[in-house]
Design a protein around this motif. Structure first.
Motif, PDB file in Angstrom:
ATOM      1  N   SER A 195     -79.476 -41.679-106.220  1.00  0.00           N
ATOM      2  CA  SER A 195     -80.090 -41.756-104.238  1.00  0.00           C
ATOM      3  C   SER A 195     -81.584 -40.835-104.670  1.00  0.00           C
ATOM      4  O   SER A 195     -81.053 -39.850-104.757  1.00  0.00           O
ATOM      5  CB  SER A 195     -79.268 -41.398-104.113  1.00  0.00           C
ATOM      6  OG  SER A 195     -79.510 -41.750-102.222  1.00  0.00           O
ATOM      7  N   THR A 238     -79.839 -50.549-105.826  1.00  0.00           N
ATOM      8  CA  THR A 238     -78.682 -49.512-104.538  1.00  0.00           C
ATOM      9  C   THR A 238     -78.962 -48.442-104.232  1.00  0.00           C
ATOM     10  O   THR A 238     -78.339 -47.613-105.913  1.00  0.00           O
ATOM     11  CB  THR A 238     -77.506 -49.947-104.760  1.00  0.00           C
ATOM     12  OG1 THR A 238     -77.583 -51.809-104.718  1.00  0.00           O
ATOM     13  CG2 THR A 238     -76.393 -50.546-103.924  1.00  0.00           C
ATOM     14  N   GLN A 241     -83.802 -47.163-101.985  1.00  0.00           N
ATOM     15  CA  GLN A 241     -84.206 -48.372-101.002  1.00  0.00           C
ATOM     16  C   GLN A 241     -85.254 -46.938-100.159  1.00  0.00           C
ATOM     17  O   GLN A 241     -87.519 -48.429-100.489  1.00  0.00           O
ATOM     18  CB  GLN A 241     -84.021 -48.477 -99.054  1.00  0.00           C
ATOM     19  CG  GLN A 241     -83.222 -46.974 -98.736  1.00  0.00           C
ATOM     20  CD  GLN A 241     -82.141 -46.992 -99.129  1.00  0.00           C
ATOM     21  OE1 GLN A 241     -81.614 -46.863-100.049  1.00  0.00           O
ATOM     22  NE2 GLN A 241     -81.498 -46.065 -98.116  1.00  0.00           N
ATOM     23  N   GLU A 257     -86.801 -48.813 -89.873  1.00  0.00           N
ATOM     24  CA  GLU A 257     -85.452 -50.230 -89.736  1.00  0.00           C
ATOM     25  C   GLU A 257     -85.965 -50.931 -90.503  1.00  0.00           C
ATOM     26  O   GLU A 257     -84.920 -51.546 -91.545  1.00  0.00           O
ATOM     27  CB  GLU A 257     -86.442 -50.962 -88.410  1.00  0.00           C
ATOM     28  CG  GLU A 257     -86.337 -51.910 -88.435  1.00  0.00           C
ATOM     29  CD  GLU A 257     -86.403 -53.458 -87.472  1.00  0.00           C
ATOM     30  OE1 GLU A 257     -86.438 -54.064 -86.996  1.00  0.00           O
ATOM     31  OE2 GLU A 257     -86.873 -52.650 -86.388  1.00  0.00           O
ATOM     32  N   GLU A 272     -83.243 -50.057 -93.708  1.00  0.00           N
ATOM     33  CA  GLU A 272     -81.887 -50.422 -93.916  1.00  0.00           C
ATOM     34  C   GLU A 272     -82.130 -52.206 -94.207  1.00  0.00           C
ATOM     35  O   GLU A 272     -81.475 -52.302 -94.696  1.00  0.00           O
ATOM     36  CB  GLU A 272     -81.823 -51.085 -92.374  1.00  0.00           C
ATOM     37  CG  GLU A 272     -81.288 -49.337 -91.668  1.00  0.00           C
ATOM     38  CD  GLU A 272     -80.069 -48.753 -92.631  1.00  0.00           C
ATOM     39  OE1 GLU A 272     -79.239 -49.481 -92.504  1.00  0.00           O
ATOM     40  OE2 GLU A 272     -80.243 -47.896 -92.197  1.00  0.00           O
ATOM     41  N   VAL A 273     -83.139 -52.620 -93.708  1.00  0.00           N
ATOM     42  CA  VAL A 273     -83.317 -54.551 -94.925  1.00  0.00           C
ATOM     43  C   VAL A 273     -83.515 -54.024 -96.083  1.00  0.00           C
ATOM     44  O   VAL A 273     -82.640 -54.840 -96.834  1.00  0.00           O
ATOM     45  CB  VAL A 273     -84.726 -54.571 -94.008  1.00  0.00           C
ATOM     46  CG1 VAL A 273     -84.674 -55.712 -94.714  1.00  0.00           C
ATOM     47  CG2 VAL A 273     -84.475 -54.968 -92.988  1.00  0.00           C
ATOM     48  N   LYS A 296     -82.148 -51.867 -97.813  1.00  0.00           N
ATOM     49  CA  LYS A 296     -80.922 -51.203 -98.105  1.00  0.00           C
ATOM     50  C   LYS A 296     -79.808 -52.254 -98.681  1.00  0.00           C
ATOM     51  O   LYS A 296     -78.831 -52.662 -99.725  1.00  0.00           O
ATOM     52  CB  LYS A 296     -80.649 -50.859 -97.318  1.00  0.00           C
ATOM     53  CG  LYS A 296     -78.950 -49.707 -97.718  1.00  0.00           C
ATOM     54  CD  LYS A 296     -78.775 -48.483 -96.929  1.00  0.00           C
ATOM     55  CE  LYS A 296     -77.661 -48.248 -96.890  1.00  0.00           C
ATOM     56  NZ  LYS A 296     -77.127 -46.683 -95.974  1.00  0.00           N
ATOM     57  N   ASP A 297     -80.333 -53.358 -98.031  1.00  0.00           N
ATOM     58  CA  ASP A 297     -79.669 -54.253 -98.316  1.00  0.00           C
ATOM     59  C   ASP A 297     -79.657 -55.779 -98.553  1.00  0.00           C
ATOM     60  O   ASP A 297     -78.721 -56.566 -99.161  1.00  0.00           O
ATOM     61  CB  ASP A 297     -79.151 -55.543 -96.428  1.00  0.00           C
ATOM     62  CG  ASP A 297     -78.433 -53.920 -95.645  1.00  0.00           C
ATOM     63  OD1 ASP A 297     -77.648 -52.918 -95.615  1.00  0.00           O
ATOM     64  OD2 ASP A 297     -78.258 -54.018 -94.373  1.00  0.00           O
ATOM     65  N   VAL A 298     -81.229 -55.657 -99.544  1.00  0.00           N
ATOM     66  CA  VAL A 298     -81.822 -56.891-100.105  1.00  0.00           C
ATOM     67  C   VAL A 298     -81.549 -56.669-101.511  1.00  0.00           C
ATOM     68  O   VAL A 298     -80.830 -55.431-102.291  1.00  0.00           O
ATOM     69  CB  VAL A 298     -83.161 -56.459 -99.811  1.00  0.00           C
ATOM     70  CG1 VAL A 298     -83.903 -57.672-100.735  1.00  0.00           C
ATOM     71  CG2 VAL A 298     -83.778 -56.838 -98.326  1.00  0.00           C
ATOM     72  N   THR A 299     -80.659 -57.569-102.354  1.00  0.00           N
ATOM     73  CA  THR A 299     -80.651 -57.974-103.417  1.00  0.00           C
ATOM     74  C   THR A 299     -82.037 -58.006-103.827  1.00  0.00           C
ATOM     75  O   THR A 299     -81.982 -59.355-103.538  1.00  0.00           O
ATOM     76  CB  THR A 299     -79.335 -58.450-103.674  1.00  0.00           C
ATOM     77  OG1 THR A 299     -78.985 -59.032-105.580  1.00  0.00           O
ATOM     78  CG2 THR A 299     -79.219 -59.671-102.789  1.00  0.00           C
TER      79      THR A 299
END
Length: 481
Positions: free
Chosen positions: A252, A300, A303, A417, A420-421, A423-426
């Motif tokens: 991280s 992961t 970000q 924001e 956060e997007v 962070k969830d993208v793969t």
């Protein structure tokens, strides 16, 4: 030397049992004893041949060093004794001793009560001694990385590098700190250990960040590049190699470190650096490898770096679309018809700091007298050596995602924001097949050993001027050819 072993352990105990915070050890005489003991032990360990012992397994399955393998003819008895140290108790004592003394570098400046902690000035000798242990006793290095908190070494080393970056008299100190980091970074367990949160408060103007010790290393090395002395240019490859070695395990990255790394990419891709020499693009190759390692293996949780790359997408695009005509125009605009300044990218050996005659080399950045002009062969080499595919695929997929968020918010969007997007993208199935992790390890050589000898004697000579221990006119630390 019948008393050699006794002398070795006496000096080692005198040095590593010292506690700067203890009232019992606060006298100047005791501090001076520790400093002289450190210098004497460094000298004793510098001559002769190293033991170079091989690790074997005993009957209990423990890794040990056999006496025969570390005591061959011609070896320095003190280096042999050092190489034979193999008990957990000894290794732990040595680690805690080095940790306590090196942390004194910044702890002595942060105590609430004046003079409550003695201040040691022998940190350069301590680093030389630490290098000897890491280099010549593989069991000690393995113990430090697997059973101790190696970050207790890293914080004072980064502090010393950060504080010394502008001082021409401390160039040697920055070199030895770089050597230690380069040596450690070649081990996987070191990169993993750097993920531990960084919570220390250092008495310096280091940028505030919330992250791990890997962030501390990256931010420190970035500062040495953008705000360091000009003679640090030969170390740029080493700095980037260190970051590259730890990047596959960087879970991280902080926002500050992410921005700093992308800033370095912009700096080294600028015409001034890119056309400074035929091989200046090697810095970019190392930085791209850093980005690729994190994207492929630690996507992961990183970000911040992904967003920083998206924000500077034009820098990557310009490099990917570079043509020979553009390169020649940019080179002529920056340097004209004059000779170019060749930076560290033209050095093939990122470790050796002396030339073939054993002379110290600090100014590889001097004007060469031969102008560099981009050619078809040069451009083909650049295109082949820069691994841009992973970053390009990332940008192709994520730039439209970010643009869509901005469009829906009519240009007024909170960065959190977007983070956060992201962070969830793969990116599974969208990136190239993950590449193999490449670790560049320090390779011992005679020129580096010669540099350490010259550096050590230079420090000892300068620190023993009153009353003079040496006749300065009779000492030759290096040759001028």
């Amino acid at each position: 030397a019948p008393n050699a072993v006794c002398l070795f352990y006496s000096l080692l105990n005198t040095i590593l049992s010292y506690d700067p915070t203890s009232i019992a050890f606060s006298s100047e005489a005791h501090v001076r004893l520790v400093e002289l003991s450190t210098q004497v032990l460094c000298v004793l360990l510098d001559c002769g041949m190293p033991g170079s012992p091989e690790i074997v397994t005993n009957g209990d399955g423990e890794a040990v060093v056999e006496f025969e393998s570390a005591s061959q003819a011609g070896f320095n008895i003190f280096r042999t004794v050092l190489a034979r140290m193999d008990t957990t108790k000894e290794m732990t004592f040595i680690f805690h001793g080095f940790s306590r003394l090196l942390q004194n570098v910044y702890q002595s400046k942060t105590s609430y009560l004046p003079n409550s902690a003695a201040k040691l000035e022998c940190f350069q000798e301590l680093l030389v001694l630490l290098w000897k242990f890491l280099e010549e006793n593989p069991l000690f290095m393995n113990h430090v990385l697997c059973h101790c908190n190696v970050n207790e070494f890293i914080v004072p080393i980064c502090f010393l590098m950060y504080q010394s970056r502008r001082d021409p008299a401390q160039i040697g100190l920055v070199h030895i700190c770089t050597f230690v980091l380069l040596k450690l970074s070649g081990e996987r367990s070191f990169g993993v250990a750097l993920n531990k949160p960084f919570t220390a408060k250092l008495p310096t103007d280091l940028p505030l960040f919330s992250g791990g010790h890997a962030d501390l290393v990256a931010i420190t090395l970035h500062k040495l590049v953008v705000n360091g002395a000009y003679k640090l240019v030969p170390l740029y490859s080493c700095f980037l190699t260190i970051i590259c070695n730890i990047s596959p395990y960087w879970r991280s990255m902080s926002l500050v470190a992410a921005v700093k790394l992308v800033n370095l990419f912009e700096l080294f891709s600028s015409p001034k650096f890119l056309y400074s020499g035929e091989h200046a693009h090697r810095h970019l190759a190392l930085l791209l490898e850093v980005f690729n390692n994190i994207i492929q293996y630690q996507f992961t949780g990183n970000q911040h770096l992904i967003y920083a790359i998206i924000r500077r997408k034009d820098s990557f695009g310009r490099l990917a679309s570079l043509t020979l005509q553009k390169a020649q125009d940019q080179c002529h605009k920056v340097y004209g018809e004059h000779t170019t300044v060749q930076y560290d990218g033209d050095s093939k050996n990122p470790v050796s700091m002396v030339d073939g005659n054993g002379n110290e080399v600090d100014d590889r950045s001097e004007v060469t007298g031969v102008p560099f002009t981009p050619t078809e062969d040069w451009l083909a080499e650049v295109k082949a050596s820069l691994p841009l595919e992973t970053v390009t695929r990332l940008l192709q997929h994520l730039v439209p995602v970010v643009d869509d968020i901005v469009a829906r918010k009519q240009g007024v969007v909170d960065e959190n924001e977007i983070l956060e997007v992201l962070k969830d993208v793969t990116m599974v199935g969208l990136l190239p097949v993950p590449h193999a992790i490449v670790i560049r390890k320090y390779q011992p050589n005679q020129y580096t050993a010669l540099w350490f000898t010259a550096f050590m004697w230079g420090v000892i000579f300068l620190r023993n001027q009153s009353l003079p221990m040496f006749d300065g006119q009779a000492i030759e630390l290096f040759q001028v050819s």
